[in-house]
Design an enzyme around this catalytic site. Sequence first.
Site, PDB file in Angstrom:
ATOM      1  N   GLU A  13       0.826  -1.212   0.000  1.00 49.98           N
ATOM      2  CA  GLU A  13       0.000   0.000   0.000  1.00 49.98           C
ATOM      3  C   GLU A  13       0.858   1.259   0.000  1.00 49.98           C
ATOM      4  O   GLU A  13       0.559   2.233  -0.700  1.00 49.98           O
ATOM      5  CB  GLU A  13      -0.945   0.031   1.218  1.00 49.98           C
ATOM      6  CG  GLU A  13      -1.986  -1.076   1.242  1.00 49.98           C
ATOM      7  CD  GLU A  13      -3.088  -0.926   0.202  1.00 49.98           C
ATOM      8  OE1 GLU A  13      -3.141   0.107  -0.484  1.00 49.98           O
ATOM      9  OE2 GLU A  13      -3.903  -1.872   0.081  1.00 49.98           O
ATOM     10  N   ARG A  26       0.714   3.807  -3.251  1.00 50.27           N
ATOM     11  CA  ARG A  26       0.109   5.128  -3.024  1.00 50.27           C
ATOM     12  C   ARG A  26       1.160   6.210  -2.799  1.00 50.27           C
ATOM     13  O   ARG A  26       1.104   7.276  -3.411  1.00 50.27           O
ATOM     14  CB  ARG A  26      -0.849   5.076  -1.833  1.00 50.27           C
ATOM     15  CG  ARG A  26      -1.933   4.037  -2.032  1.00 50.27           C
ATOM     16  CD  ARG A  26      -3.053   4.179  -1.039  1.00 50.27           C
ATOM     17  NE  ARG A  26      -3.764   2.921  -0.888  1.00 50.27           N
ATOM     18  CZ  ARG A  26      -5.032   2.818  -0.493  1.00 50.27           C
ATOM     19  NH1 ARG A  26      -5.721   3.885  -0.210  1.00 50.27           N
ATOM     20  NH2 ARG A  26      -5.602   1.635  -0.375  1.00 50.27           N
ATOM     21  N   GLU A  63     -12.156   0.315 -10.507  1.00 46.12           N
ATOM     22  CA  GLU A  63     -11.779  -0.652 -11.562  1.00 46.12           C
ATOM     23  C   GLU A  63     -12.704  -0.652 -12.780  1.00 46.12           C
ATOM     24  O   GLU A  63     -12.240  -0.840 -13.920  1.00 46.12           O
ATOM     25  CB  GLU A  63     -11.699  -2.071 -10.986  1.00 46.12           C
ATOM     26  CG  GLU A  63     -10.529  -2.294 -10.030  1.00 46.12           C
ATOM     27  CD  GLU A  63     -10.750  -1.710  -8.633  1.00 46.12           C
ATOM     28  OE1 GLU A  63     -11.918  -1.390  -8.290  1.00 46.12           O
ATOM     29  OE2 GLU A  63      -9.768  -1.562  -7.887  1.00 46.12           O
ATOM     30  N   THR A  94      -0.764   0.816 -10.363  1.00 47.58           N
ATOM     31  CA  THR A  94      -2.067   0.240 -10.014  1.00 47.58           C
ATOM     32  C   THR A  94      -2.915   1.178  -9.163  1.00 47.58           C
ATOM     33  O   THR A  94      -4.068   0.876  -8.878  1.00 47.58           O
ATOM     34  CB  THR A  94      -1.891  -1.130  -9.335  1.00 47.58           C
ATOM     35  OG1 THR A  94      -3.159  -1.808  -9.370  1.00 47.58           O
ATOM     36  CG2 THR A  94      -1.422  -1.009  -7.894  1.00 47.58           C
ATOM     37  N   ASP A 135      -4.602  -9.827  -8.543  1.00 45.59           N
ATOM     38  CA  ASP A 135      -4.815  -8.823  -9.611  1.00 45.59           C
ATOM     39  C   ASP A 135      -3.607  -8.075 -10.183  1.00 45.59           C
ATOM     40  O   ASP A 135      -3.185  -8.304 -11.319  1.00 45.59           O
ATOM     41  CB  ASP A 135      -5.899  -7.799  -9.179  1.00 45.59           C
ATOM     42  CG  ASP A 135      -5.718  -7.230  -7.758  1.00 45.59           C
ATOM     43  OD1 ASP A 135      -4.654  -7.451  -7.152  1.00 45.59           O
ATOM     44  OD2 ASP A 135      -6.644  -6.551  -7.271  1.00 45.59           O
TER      45      ASP A 135
HETATM   46  C1  DMJ Z   1      -6.365   0.605  -5.007  1.00 46.21           C
HETATM   47  O1  DMJ Z   1      -5.523   0.825  -3.927  1.00 46.21           O
HETATM   48  C2  DMJ Z   1      -5.606  -0.019  -6.149  1.00 46.21           C
HETATM   49  O2  DMJ Z   1      -6.339   0.114  -7.338  1.00 46.21           O
HETATM   50  C3  DMJ Z   1      -5.312  -1.471  -5.924  1.00 46.21           C
HETATM   51  O3  DMJ Z   1      -4.733  -2.073  -7.050  1.00 46.21           O
HETATM   52  C4  DMJ Z   1      -6.574  -2.217  -5.579  1.00 46.21           C
HETATM   53  N1  DMJ Z   1      -7.358  -1.583  -4.556  1.00 46.21           N
HETATM   54  C5  DMJ Z   1      -7.576  -0.155  -4.591  1.00 46.21           C
HETATM   55  C6  DMJ Z   1      -8.788   0.288  -5.384  1.00 46.21           C
HETATM   56  O4  DMJ Z   1      -9.854  -0.540  -5.381  1.00 46.21           O
END
Ligand code: DMJ
Length: 456
Positions: free
Chosen positions: A83, A87, A350, A436, A216
């Site tokens: 995370e 981020r 998503e 992501t 994912d």
């Molecule tokens: C985000 O932190 C990112 O997109 C991650 O890949 C998956 N979860 C959240 C959004 O749903």
Amino acid sequence: VFLQMMKHAWDNYKRYAWGLNELKPISKQGHSSNLFGNIQGATIVDALDTLYIMEMKEEFKEAKEWVEKNLDFNVNAEISVFEVNIRFVGGLLSAYYLSGEEVFRKKAVELGEKLLPAFNTPTGIPWALLNIKSGIGRNWPWASGGSSILAEFGTLHLEFVHLSHLSGNPVFAEKVMNIRKVLNRLDKPEGLYPNYLNPSSGQWGQHHVSIGGLGDSFYEYLLKAWLMSDKTDEEGKKMYYEAVQAIETHLIRKSSGGLTYIAEWKGGLLEHKMGHLTCFAGGMFGLGADGAPNDKTGHHIELGAEIARTCHESYDRTSMKLGPEAFRFDGGVEAIATRQNEKYYILRPEVIETYMYMWRLTHDPKYRQWGWEAVEALEKHCRVDGGYSGIRDVYNNHESHDDVQQSFFLSETLKYLYLLFSEDDLLPFEHWVFNTEAHPLPVLHKDDGNKEENQK
Ligand code: DMJ
């Protein structure tokens, strides 16, 4: 309208939760998630590039000043490596590449260095959790036999390659290349990657496979590593297309009503359930279509379009026209959540992300229509006085708000909406890949020593 949505989310965060990680828009106070330990300011760092792209100059300036004065990694904090990487490292890297402001580069590299002790395991597969003061790591107590998680250790690659590029220190790239080496030594059941891998023994944990949660973004980063390398990373390319082949054979199914979905695989048995998180895969298949081997470009675009349609159905079949956390294709239902604890929507991006990719790749107007439906639903059900909130049950006629404005709403959901309705030359795919968390990182062009040129 997107500017005004971003402004509403930002202004309320600023008013009620400035400097804290996230906003509680109903109780109008800060929200701290233990994912970031006591590192602060998640919403600020996640939102920087969206503010920049939307040309919200004043807000970008105040965010930058906060980063300069207050963003501090010298704290005693146990954090999620994944995370914090997607981020914070991702947010700082994008802010640097977009604005050229040195402070963001410096902070990104400083934070990257703090994350390095996570790789001190017998295999070099990193721990999920790390105390950034002591450097002691461990895994989630719930993860199969002490395993690390595929989607966590597999979602460091893009950021770490850029950290090496910007710092001149090869150690970051070496750490993530070693992860690939470990993966390539292992036998894969039916060519699939289980979600759990033990960092001490180097063996798989439970044979659960998912293109949603826990799996994912590992797949996403194989494709994007290849694209970000200006298509020189042949290993990433090979791993991606082989994985997609196995996913198609073993996980992708069509419902009797004609909806294509991606199931979950548990030791050879399918669970006919698709997560909201899994909906990102439509965009991924579309983005990867161009390089698909054996004349499969059209097929991959088609797959992306079918996943987009299924995910749109998951929205359309609710009363609020916002999708549930997970939906099923069994017991007589299609694309509908059946369990109470899967009916929530937490402002996730998503589905809109997939609309954005499919729009850019096909220019089929339905993707903008579907995106607009989502905007209307967000405004009607998620917008509250104090910002935007998630919803506990999207099948209900009355909103029960969860009182969290997730930082990814600002970094991803609003950015992808903005891009869906912008021209293709804003952050064009030839020059940028999105991490992501939707943070854009420049393609590292092979014939181009000049960093400035990369950014155009
Ligand atoms: C985000 O932190 C990112 O997109 C991650 O890949 C998956 N979860 C959240 C959004 O749903």
